[in-house]
Design a protein around this motif. Structure first.
Motif, PDB file in Angstrom:
ATOM      1  N   ARG A 161       2.901  17.150  15.438  1.00  0.00           N
ATOM      2  CA  ARG A 161       2.942  16.493  14.131  1.00  0.00           C
ATOM      3  C   ARG A 161       3.875  15.296  14.173  1.00  0.00           C
ATOM      4  O   ARG A 161       5.035  15.416  14.567  1.00  0.00           O
ATOM      5  N   TYR A 163       5.982  12.533  12.057  1.00  0.00           N
ATOM      6  CA  TYR A 163       6.604  12.440  10.738  1.00  0.00           C
ATOM      7  C   TYR A 163       6.939  11.005  10.347  1.00  0.00           C
ATOM      8  O   TYR A 163       7.050  10.697   9.171  1.00  0.00           O
ATOM      9  N   LYS A 177       9.119   6.814   7.106  1.00  0.00           N
ATOM     10  CA  LYS A 177       8.463   8.119   6.962  1.00  0.00           C
ATOM     11  C   LYS A 177       7.046   7.866   6.481  1.00  0.00           C
ATOM     12  O   LYS A 177       6.828   7.107   5.546  1.00  0.00           O
TER      13      LYS A 177
END
Length: 183
Positions: A161, A163, A177
């Motif tokens: 993942r 971020y 982000k």
């Protein structure tokens, strides 16, 4: 082992380094580290500069299309580009011809409708500065935030993942982000 400023600023040879390290020296001159195969950088904090739905890294033809269509779909979109303008091979490299756009859909067709395109040697040729201006206009109309002179240097990820992305720019090291990252 006691050190003072004068000792810290002098050049340290290999023997002094080993002797100092064995004695538990805590501070060594930067010249010693600079000769190593791996140099540890100073740890520093990176402020979160943006929080977006879609972050596009690179403002070439594919990045511009991705950013425009993401923003048009309603996503808060930021495009970062290392160069001082958008377009990639369309503008920086001087590839001033476009693939066929008439009778097709997509960004190329939209550019053909909005940019003066001339037929030269059976190619669709345009003026590079006009392309830069049109790309800026398309970004503004779609609501894409654009940050130029910015390079993605590291992705923050955990397992599979992503971020966000750390960037370097005139503002220094920053963190963006993002829910989705397109590179």
């Amino acid at each position: 082992m006691r050190t003072n400023r004068h000792q810290m600023s002098k050049q340290v040879n290999r023997r002094e380094f080993i002797t100092g390290a064995a004695a538990g020296a805590v501070a060594l001159p930067a010249a010693v580290a600079a000769d190593s195969a791996v140099v540890r950088t100073p740890r520093r904090d990176a402020p979160t500069a943006h929080r977006v739905d879609v972050l596009v890294c690179g403002g070439g033809p594919a990045g511009c299309a991705a950013a425009i269509y993401a923003a048009r779909a309603g996503a808060r979109t930021l495009l970062i580009e290392n160069m001082p303008f958008l377009g990639g091979v369309w503008t920086a490299v001087g590839v001033s011809h476009l693939m066929a756009g008439s009778g097709r859909a997509g960004l190329n067709a939209e550019i053909h409708r909005r940019l003066p395109v001339h037929q030269v040697f059976d190619r669709n040729i345009y003026v590079i500065e006009e392309m830069k201006t049109l790309l800026d206009t398309l970004m503004m109309e779609a609501g894409v935030d654009v940050q130029l002179h910015t390079r993605a240097v590291y992705a923050l990820r955990e397992n599979d993942r992503l971020y966000g992305v750390f960037t370097e720019s005139k503002s220094g090291l920053e963190y963006i982000k993002a829910t989705m990252i397109i590179d």
